[in-house]
Design a protein around this motif. Sequence first.
Motif, PDB file in Angstrom:
ATOM      1  N   ASP A  62     -18.450 -61.245  16.444  1.00  0.00           N
ATOM      2  CA  ASP A  62     -18.816 -61.282  17.459  1.00  0.00           C
ATOM      3  C   ASP A  62     -19.716 -60.100  17.948  1.00  0.00           C
ATOM      4  OD1 ASP A  62     -17.403 -63.557  18.346  1.00  0.00           O
ATOM      5  OD2 ASP A  62     -15.757 -62.408  19.236  1.00  0.00           O
ATOM      6  N   LEU A  63     -19.475 -58.846  17.277  1.00  0.00           N
ATOM      7  CA  LEU A  63     -20.111 -57.576  17.479  1.00  0.00           C
ATOM      8  C   LEU A  63     -21.658 -57.751  16.566  1.00  0.00           C
ATOM      9  CD1 LEU A  63     -20.300 -54.771  18.525  1.00  0.00           C
ATOM     10  CD2 LEU A  63     -19.098 -54.157  16.395  1.00  0.00           C
ATOM     11  N   TYR A  64     -21.391 -58.243  15.220  1.00  0.00           N
ATOM     12  CA  TYR A  64     -22.610 -58.197  14.440  1.00  0.00           C
ATOM     13  C   TYR A  64     -23.295 -59.549  14.197  1.00  0.00           C
ATOM     14  CZ  TYR A  64     -20.974 -53.555  13.072  1.00  0.00           C
ATOM     15  OH  TYR A  64     -20.591 -52.014  12.991  1.00  0.00           O
ATOM     16  N   GLY A  65     -22.797 -60.509  14.823  1.00  0.00           N
ATOM     17  CA  GLY A  65     -23.602 -61.988  14.788  1.00  0.00           C
ATOM     18  C   GLY A  65     -23.680 -62.750  13.617  1.00  0.00           C
ATOM     19  N   PHE A  66     -22.576 -62.763  12.877  1.00  0.00           N
ATOM     20  CA  PHE A  66     -22.444 -63.357  11.755  1.00  0.00           C
ATOM     21  C   PHE A  66     -21.326 -64.660  11.961  1.00  0.00           C
ATOM     22  CE2 PHE A  66     -19.512 -60.095  10.875  1.00  0.00           C
ATOM     23  CZ  PHE A  66     -18.212 -60.493  10.529  1.00  0.00           C
ATOM     24  N   THR A  67     -21.384 -65.412  11.142  1.00  0.00           N
ATOM     25  CA  THR A  67     -20.396 -66.602  11.135  1.00  0.00           C
ATOM     26  C   THR A  67     -18.952 -66.035  10.569  1.00  0.00           C
ATOM     27  OG1 THR A  67     -21.948 -68.202  10.831  1.00  0.00           O
ATOM     28  CG2 THR A  67     -19.807 -69.191  10.608  1.00  0.00           C
ATOM     29  N   ALA A  68     -18.009 -66.409  11.286  1.00  0.00           N
ATOM     30  CA  ALA A  68     -16.589 -65.673  11.044  1.00  0.00           C
ATOM     31  C   ALA A  68     -15.946 -66.549   9.798  1.00  0.00           C
ATOM     32  CB  ALA A  68     -15.666 -65.396  12.329  1.00  0.00           C
ATOM     33  N   GLU A  69     -15.987 -67.884  10.077  1.00  0.00           N
ATOM     34  CA  GLU A  69     -15.079 -68.588   9.313  1.00  0.00           C
ATOM     35  C   GLU A  69     -15.304 -68.502   7.685  1.00  0.00           C
ATOM     36  OE1 GLU A  69     -12.359 -70.341   9.702  1.00  0.00           O
ATOM     37  OE2 GLU A  69     -12.611 -69.646  11.892  1.00  0.00           O
ATOM     38  N   PRO A  70     -16.359 -68.412   7.041  1.00  0.00           N
ATOM     39  CA  PRO A  70     -16.531 -68.229   5.786  1.00  0.00           C
ATOM     40  C   PRO A  70     -15.778 -66.878   5.201  1.00  0.00           C
ATOM     41  CG  PRO A  70     -18.629 -69.041   6.674  1.00  0.00           C
ATOM     42  CD  PRO A  70     -17.827 -68.624   7.743  1.00  0.00           C
ATOM     43  N   VAL A  71     -15.992 -65.782   6.138  1.00  0.00           N
ATOM     44  CA  VAL A  71     -15.430 -64.431   5.518  1.00  0.00           C
ATOM     45  C   VAL A  71     -13.958 -64.606   5.810  1.00  0.00           C
ATOM     46  CG1 VAL A  71     -15.554 -62.140   6.199  1.00  0.00           C
ATOM     47  CG2 VAL A  71     -17.522 -63.339   6.711  1.00  0.00           C
ATOM     48  N   ILE A  72     -13.505 -65.321   6.826  1.00  0.00           N
ATOM     49  CA  ILE A  72     -11.854 -65.410   6.808  1.00  0.00           C
ATOM     50  C   ILE A  72     -11.496 -66.180   5.662  1.00  0.00           C
ATOM     51  CG2 ILE A  72     -10.183 -66.527   8.369  1.00  0.00           C
ATOM     52  CD1 ILE A  72     -11.799 -66.365  10.705  1.00  0.00           C
ATOM     53  N   GLU A  73     -12.067 -67.194   5.281  1.00  0.00           N
ATOM     54  CA  GLU A  73     -11.595 -68.038   4.017  1.00  0.00           C
ATOM     55  C   GLU A  73     -11.586 -67.174   2.778  1.00  0.00           C
ATOM     56  OE1 GLU A  73     -14.008 -71.454   3.715  1.00  0.00           O
ATOM     57  OE2 GLU A  73     -13.219 -72.543   5.645  1.00  0.00           O
ATOM     58  N   PHE A  74     -12.694 -66.249   2.768  1.00  0.00           N
ATOM     59  CA  PHE A  74     -12.910 -65.474   1.528  1.00  0.00           C
ATOM     60  C   PHE A  74     -11.802 -64.252   1.417  1.00  0.00           C
ATOM     61  CE2 PHE A  74     -14.431 -61.456  -0.423  1.00  0.00           C
ATOM     62  CZ  PHE A  74     -14.948 -61.676  -1.724  1.00  0.00           C
ATOM     63  N   VAL A  75     -11.320 -63.921   2.539  1.00  0.00           N
ATOM     64  CA  VAL A  75     -10.023 -63.073   2.756  1.00  0.00           C
ATOM     65  C   VAL A  75      -8.971 -63.539   2.701  1.00  0.00           C
ATOM     66  CG1 VAL A  75      -9.131 -60.933   3.740  1.00  0.00           C
ATOM     67  CG2 VAL A  75     -11.459 -61.319   3.972  1.00  0.00           C
ATOM     68  N   ASN A  76      -8.656 -64.267   1.484  1.00  0.00           N
ATOM     69  CA  ASN A  76      -7.351 -64.968   1.408  1.00  0.00           C
ATOM     70  C   ASN A  76      -5.838 -64.184   0.848  1.00  0.00           C
ATOM     71  OD1 ASN A  76      -7.853 -64.524  -1.323  1.00  0.00           O
ATOM     72  ND2 ASN A  76      -8.797 -66.338  -1.739  1.00  0.00           N
ATOM     73  N   GLU A  77      -4.982 -64.867   0.615  1.00  0.00           N
ATOM     74  CA  GLU A  77      -4.042 -64.099   0.399  1.00  0.00           C
ATOM     75  C   GLU A  77      -3.823 -63.420  -0.973  1.00  0.00           C
ATOM     76  OE1 GLU A  77      -0.515 -66.469   0.576  1.00  0.00           O
ATOM     77  OE2 GLU A  77      -0.569 -67.209   3.018  1.00  0.00           O
ATOM     78  N   GLU A  78      -4.370 -64.154  -1.807  1.00  0.00           N
ATOM     79  CA  GLU A  78      -4.635 -63.224  -3.181  1.00  0.00           C
ATOM     80  C   GLU A  78      -5.350 -62.137  -3.009  1.00  0.00           C
ATOM     81  OE1 GLU A  78      -6.449 -64.450  -7.621  1.00  0.00           O
ATOM     82  OE2 GLU A  78      -6.497 -65.918  -5.946  1.00  0.00           O
ATOM     83  N   THR A  79      -6.473 -61.988  -2.220  1.00  0.00           N
ATOM     84  CA  THR A  79      -7.460 -61.009  -2.091  1.00  0.00           C
ATOM     85  C   THR A  79      -6.670 -59.979  -1.339  1.00  0.00           C
ATOM     86  OG1 THR A  79      -9.579 -62.323  -1.660  1.00  0.00           O
ATOM     87  CG2 THR A  79      -9.579 -60.074  -1.034  1.00  0.00           C
ATOM     88  N   LEU A  80      -5.697 -60.008  -0.336  1.00  0.00           N
ATOM     89  CA  LEU A  80      -4.906 -59.159   0.412  1.00  0.00           C
ATOM     90  C   LEU A  80      -4.034 -58.620  -0.567  1.00  0.00           C
ATOM     91  CD1 LEU A  80      -4.421 -60.951   3.577  1.00  0.00           C
ATOM     92  CD2 LEU A  80      -5.971 -58.937   3.429  1.00  0.00           C
ATOM     93  N   ARG A  81      -3.303 -59.388  -1.680  1.00  0.00           N
ATOM     94  CA  ARG A  81      -2.445 -58.921  -2.441  1.00  0.00           C
ATOM     95  C   ARG A  81      -3.226 -57.735  -3.490  1.00  0.00           C
ATOM     96  NH1 ARG A  81       2.567 -60.910  -2.563  1.00  0.00           N
ATOM     97  NH2 ARG A  81       2.936 -63.129  -1.541  1.00  0.00           N
ATOM     98  N   ASP A  82      -4.081 -58.293  -3.807  1.00  0.00           N
ATOM     99  CA  ASP A  82      -4.995 -57.065  -4.789  1.00  0.00           C
ATOM    100  C   ASP A  82      -5.316 -55.974  -3.977  1.00  0.00           C
ATOM    101  OD1 ASP A  82      -5.145 -59.098  -6.687  1.00  0.00           O
ATOM    102  OD2 ASP A  82      -7.001 -59.726  -6.467  1.00  0.00           O
ATOM    103  N   LEU A  83      -5.696 -56.202  -2.616  1.00  0.00           N
ATOM    104  CA  LEU A  83      -5.769 -54.962  -1.852  1.00  0.00           C
ATOM    105  C   LEU A  83      -4.610 -53.939  -1.791  1.00  0.00           C
ATOM    106  CD1 LEU A  83      -7.527 -52.915  -0.190  1.00  0.00           C
ATOM    107  CD2 LEU A  83      -7.506 -54.637   1.593  1.00  0.00           C
ATOM    108  N   HIS A  84      -3.408 -54.670  -1.685  1.00  0.00           N
ATOM    109  CA  HIS A  84      -2.217 -54.106  -1.424  1.00  0.00           C
ATOM    110  C   HIS A  84      -1.766 -53.456  -2.615  1.00  0.00           C
ATOM    111  CE1 HIS A  84      -0.037 -54.259   2.405  1.00  0.00           C
ATOM    112  NE2 HIS A  84      -0.814 -55.463   2.637  1.00  0.00           N
ATOM    113  N   GLN A  85      -2.221 -54.075  -3.781  1.00  0.00           N
ATOM    114  CA  GLN A  85      -1.898 -53.322  -5.062  1.00  0.00           C
ATOM    115  C   GLN A  85      -2.557 -52.051  -5.227  1.00  0.00           C
ATOM    116  OE1 GLN A  85       0.363 -55.166  -6.867  1.00  0.00           O
ATOM    117  NE2 GLN A  85       0.432 -53.429  -8.482  1.00  0.00           N
ATOM    118  N   GLU A  86      -3.888 -52.064  -4.971  1.00  0.00           N
ATOM    119  CA  GLU A  86      -4.444 -50.575  -4.682  1.00  0.00           C
ATOM    120  C   GLU A  86      -3.759 -49.653  -3.930  1.00  0.00           C
ATOM    121  OE1 GLU A  86      -6.878 -49.754  -6.951  1.00  0.00           O
ATOM    122  OE2 GLU A  86      -6.601 -51.725  -7.862  1.00  0.00           O
ATOM    123  N   ALA A  87      -3.470 -50.053  -2.714  1.00  0.00           N
ATOM    124  CA  ALA A  87      -2.838 -49.176  -1.734  1.00  0.00           C
ATOM    125  C   ALA A  87      -1.316 -48.870  -2.284  1.00  0.00           C
ATOM    126  CB  ALA A  87      -2.583 -50.086  -0.252  1.00  0.00           C
TER     127      ALA A  87
END
Length: 282
Positions: A62-87
């Motif tokens: 809403d702030l930058y004017g891009f389409t949210a759904e493709p980005v939401i699909e990109f940030v899936n559970e596997e991606t979050l797990r990888d990020l958590h692994q780094e944290a």
Amino acid sequence: MKKILLWILAFILTGTLLLTCVCLVGRQVIAPGLQEDGAQVSDAVIREEKELARQRITELADLYGFTAEPVIEFVNEETLRDLHQEASRWYSRILTDGKSGEDVVWNPEGLEAVFAKDPALAELSRDEAESMILICTDEVRRSMVRMVLPLRQQVIGIGLQMAGKKVDLPNIIEFLVGVPWAALAISALIAGLIALFAGRIRFSLKYIGSALGAAAIVLAATAVLFLSAGIQSMIREASAGLTIQYQDVVSGAVLLTAVMAAVLLAGCAVCLWLGRKSVKTA
């Protein structure tokens, strides 16, 4: 005089039992972070953070004017797990080395391509589109890192450098992890002293049972006071991501506390029952 000594030993036994239980809870929280790959995040945390990621990405869209759904699909559970692994590795370095090391940076391949295919950004001129792709990519990356690791990494790093000059954090952590077993051994020693000074084991059961019961009551009261202190509401105001992780840790700690309190109460009941039965028999 003998009874006074026995009650003093029972009071000390209550303290060592309580110390054992509190340190076991602390050990449960700390120990996973000491693993080489850090603590493993639960499925429940991933699911809740995925929903939180959806909300944050929608706000950024809403702030930058891009389409949210493709980005939401990109940030899936596997991606979050990888990020958590780094944290988790970042936390682990603090606990084992006393240093935060390099900051956690999320740089997944393909995120810029998702924005490049966005029809909302394609309407812009080439230069504007390239600039917005970089801005949107950077904002989403930083937002996801702040969700999973809601701490100011640079501030923590500076604080650790200053603290490292005063204390040896890794050795302190190692000592704290070993405290529960030392406290348990001391508890066994004090229980043996109570039995020794009581003359007969059956006469000592009243004092040992009283110590077990008192430790259970104080442990339960401490847990209730902690839960009613409003810590979660303060964390919720500071960070929704940290609240999710806090709830996961606290739920496990509360379960362990309840089990230990139940064991102590059961031990108290058995000791008092056997002690009363032995007195009647005698």
